[in-house]
Motif scaffolding. Structure first.
Motif, PDB file in Angstrom:
ATOM      1  N   TRP A  50       0.825  -1.200   0.000  1.00 17.37           N
ATOM      2  CA  TRP A  50       0.000   0.000   0.000  1.00 17.37           C
ATOM      3  C   TRP A  50       0.867   1.261   0.000  1.00 17.37           C
ATOM      4  O   TRP A  50       0.412   2.330  -0.410  1.00 17.37           O
ATOM      5  CB  TRP A  50      -0.894   0.041   1.233  1.00 17.37           C
ATOM      6  CG  TRP A  50      -1.898  -1.073   1.321  1.00 17.37           C
ATOM      7  CD1 TRP A  50      -2.263  -1.938   0.332  1.00 17.37           C
ATOM      8  CD2 TRP A  50      -2.653  -1.438   2.472  1.00 17.37           C
ATOM      9  NE1 TRP A  50      -3.217  -2.818   0.793  1.00 17.37           N
ATOM     10  CE2 TRP A  50      -3.475  -2.543   2.110  1.00 17.37           C
ATOM     11  CE3 TRP A  50      -2.735  -0.951   3.779  1.00 17.37           C
ATOM     12  CZ2 TRP A  50      -4.354  -3.149   2.998  1.00 17.37           C
ATOM     13  CZ3 TRP A  50      -3.607  -1.562   4.669  1.00 17.37           C
ATOM     14  CH2 TRP A  50      -4.413  -2.639   4.287  1.00 17.37           C
ATOM     15  N   TYR A  51       2.104   1.125   0.454  1.00 17.56           N
ATOM     16  CA  TYR A  51       3.010   2.271   0.607  1.00 17.56           C
ATOM     17  C   TYR A  51       4.090   2.265  -0.478  1.00 17.56           C
ATOM     18  O   TYR A  51       5.177   2.803  -0.284  1.00 17.56           O
ATOM     19  CB  TYR A  51       3.623   2.243   2.006  1.00 17.56           C
ATOM     20  CG  TYR A  51       2.584   2.139   3.099  1.00 17.56           C
ATOM     21  CD1 TYR A  51       2.008   3.270   3.651  1.00 17.56           C
ATOM     22  CD2 TYR A  51       2.150   0.880   3.540  1.00 17.56           C
ATOM     23  CE1 TYR A  51       1.025   3.164   4.636  1.00 17.56           C
ATOM     24  CE2 TYR A  51       1.171   0.770   4.521  1.00 17.56           C
ATOM     25  CZ  TYR A  51       0.608   1.916   5.065  1.00 17.56           C
ATOM     26  OH  TYR A  51      -0.364   1.807   6.034  1.00 17.56           O
ATOM     27  N   GLU A  54       6.085   7.073  -2.928  1.00 19.56           N
ATOM     28  CA  GLU A  54       6.250   8.265  -2.105  1.00 19.56           C
ATOM     29  C   GLU A  54       5.161   9.246  -2.524  1.00 19.56           C
ATOM     30  O   GLU A  54       4.937   9.454  -3.720  1.00 19.56           O
ATOM     31  CB  GLU A  54       7.630   8.904  -2.329  1.00 19.56           C
ATOM     32  CG  GLU A  54       8.795   8.040  -1.902  1.00 19.56           C
ATOM     33  CD  GLU A  54       8.901   7.929  -0.396  1.00 19.56           C
ATOM     34  OE1 GLU A  54       8.568   8.913   0.295  1.00 19.56           O
ATOM     35  OE2 GLU A  54       9.306   6.860   0.087  1.00 19.56           O
ATOM     36  N   GLU A  67      -0.154  12.860  -0.733  1.00 19.32           N
ATOM     37  CA  GLU A  67      -0.133  12.450   0.668  1.00 19.32           C
ATOM     38  C   GLU A  67      -1.529  12.300   1.258  1.00 19.32           C
ATOM     39  O   GLU A  67      -1.723  11.538   2.217  1.00 19.32           O
ATOM     40  CB  GLU A  67       0.671  13.459   1.503  1.00 19.32           C
ATOM     41  CG  GLU A  67       0.051  14.840   1.598  1.00 19.32           C
ATOM     42  CD  GLU A  67       0.733  15.704   2.643  1.00 19.32           C
ATOM     43  OE1 GLU A  67       1.542  15.161   3.409  1.00 19.32           O
ATOM     44  OE2 GLU A  67       0.424  16.913   2.696  1.00 19.32           O
ATOM     45  N   ARG A 118       6.265   4.731   8.362  1.00 20.35           N
ATOM     46  CA  ARG A 118       6.075   5.407   7.072  1.00 20.35           C
ATOM     47  C   ARG A 118       5.493   6.781   7.336  1.00 20.35           C
ATOM     48  O   ARG A 118       4.336   7.065   7.058  1.00 20.35           O
ATOM     49  CB  ARG A 118       5.171   4.588   6.158  1.00 20.35           C
ATOM     50  CG  ARG A 118       5.721   3.233   5.731  1.00 20.35           C
ATOM     51  CD  ARG A 118       7.078   3.346   5.010  1.00 20.35           C
ATOM     52  NE  ARG A 118       7.015   4.184   3.848  1.00 20.35           N
ATOM     53  CZ  ARG A 118       6.809   3.738   2.597  1.00 20.35           C
ATOM     54  NH1 ARG A 118       6.641   2.443   2.381  1.00 20.35           N
ATOM     55  NH2 ARG A 118       6.787   4.571   1.583  1.00 20.35           N
ATOM     56  N   TRP A 121       3.355   8.986   5.102  1.00 24.96           N
ATOM     57  CA  TRP A 121       1.943   8.666   4.934  1.00 24.96           C
ATOM     58  C   TRP A 121       1.161   8.928   6.220  1.00 24.96           C
ATOM     59  O   TRP A 121       0.121   8.318   6.452  1.00 24.96           O
ATOM     60  CB  TRP A 121       1.784   7.208   4.498  1.00 24.96           C
ATOM     61  CG  TRP A 121       2.113   7.011   3.050  1.00 24.96           C
ATOM     62  CD1 TRP A 121       3.192   6.367   2.523  1.00 24.96           C
ATOM     63  CD2 TRP A 121       1.353   7.486   1.946  1.00 24.96           C
ATOM     64  NE1 TRP A 121       3.162   6.408   1.154  1.00 24.96           N
ATOM     65  CE2 TRP A 121       2.031   7.096   0.770  1.00 24.96           C
ATOM     66  CE3 TRP A 121       0.163   8.212   1.817  1.00 24.96           C
ATOM     67  CZ2 TRP A 121       1.567   7.404  -0.508  1.00 24.96           C
ATOM     68  CZ3 TRP A 121      -0.299   8.518   0.550  1.00 24.96           C
ATOM     69  CH2 TRP A 121       0.399   8.113  -0.587  1.00 24.96           C
TER      70      TRP A 121
END
Length: 295
Positions: A50-51, A54, A67, A118, A121
């Protein structure tokens, strides 16, 4: 048949937003969710994936997602299937009191949960206006979001200050002359997260301070932004700009009269991999390809 009853409309007048349940068929929701994951090249069953990206900076979009979870996907058939669905159109006609409408060419959203490892996020949420609130009079307008999956209050979805449209004129008298006309001071105001079911279409008065929240859950938030406004068929330049965006599978081009364009996908994936979305008779009018005539 009307999609909102008297109780819905009374709720709208009091709170400045209203929810239409089951706005589109479940299969269309599932189709768009699959499209979003494919567009982002993410495996939805892999939480780490999911991450993958960037989040981009708005002024320099180097990835296809920001973001706050805004996905640079604009013209896919799955988006258009929801935009041109008759029940969605009917909801906006009832709130706007007009039948000759154009639909927004807006984006999707995939906001993953905040994670300690993370921090990029960790978007904590925000509220703002998409209209300059220094205008007099401030024009009436609405915005909308379609919940693609069940979304809990803590999942980073839509949040707003309910009823603010009814108190703005008095509230603004208490604010300093140099106030931010796009972001309200929240002292004394309650920001409320609005949970929803897959298929809920939430329409809100643009005078509500609104945004998306902090995703403190263990699931991503998935949504599509859809709104409509009275058609501006006399504006040939704007109409051609909208049609070209659909034809090219890209966001609407920059317009000095309407501000900067939406962020583009740096891969140009929509343009490179798909044909223009097929439009229904209603969809052609909502885009501007065909005139509404005497509708």
């Amino acid at each position: 048949m009307p999609v909102f009853n008297d109780r819905d409309l009374a709720f709208w007048e009091e709170n400045g937003y209203v929810v239409l349940h089951d706005a589109v068929p479940a299969q269309q929701l599932d189709n768009l969710v699959e499209v979003i994951w494919d567009f982002l090249e993410i495996n939805p069953d892999d939480r780490d994936d999911w991450y993958r990206w960037e989040p981009f900076e708005y002024a320099d979009p180097q990835t296809p997602i920001g973001e706050a979870g805004m996905v640079s996907l604009y013209q896919h058939q799955a988006l258009w299937d929801n935009r041109q669905y008759p029940r969605v159109y009917e909801a906006f006609t009832e709130i706007l009191g007009a039948r000759k409408l154009w639909v927004s060419l807006d984006r999707a959203n995939m906001k993953p949960p905040a994670r300690a490892d993370r921090l990029e996020w960790g978007h904590t949420g925000m509220v703002h206006w998409d209209v300059d609130t220094s205008q007099r009079p401030i024009p009436f307008g609405v915005q909308g979001v379609l919940y693609l999956t069940d979304t809990a209050e803590d999942q980073g979805g839509f949040q707003c200050v309910p009823g603010f449209q009814n108190i703005f004129d008095e509230w603004v008298k208490t604010q300093p002359p140099n106030r931010n006309v796009r972001v309200p001071a929240l002292d004394g105001l309650e920001v409320r997260s609005i949970a929803g079911k897959a298929g809920d279409l939430l329409i809100w008065d643009q005078m509500l301070p609104h945004g998306n929240g902090h995703n403190r859950s263990d699931k991503p938030r998935l949504a599509q932004y859809i709104t409509m406004r009275p058609a501006e068929e006399e504006d040939d330049g704007l109409r051609e700009m909208r049609i070209e965006a659909w034809r090219q599978r890209r966001p609407v081009a920059k317009s000095a009269a309407r501000g900067i364009r939406w962020p583009s996908d740096p891969r140009d994936k929509e343009h490179m991999t798909q044909a223009p979305a097929l439009l229904t008779e209603l969809g052609r009018k909502l885009l501007g390809v065909d005139s509404w005539g005497d509708a």
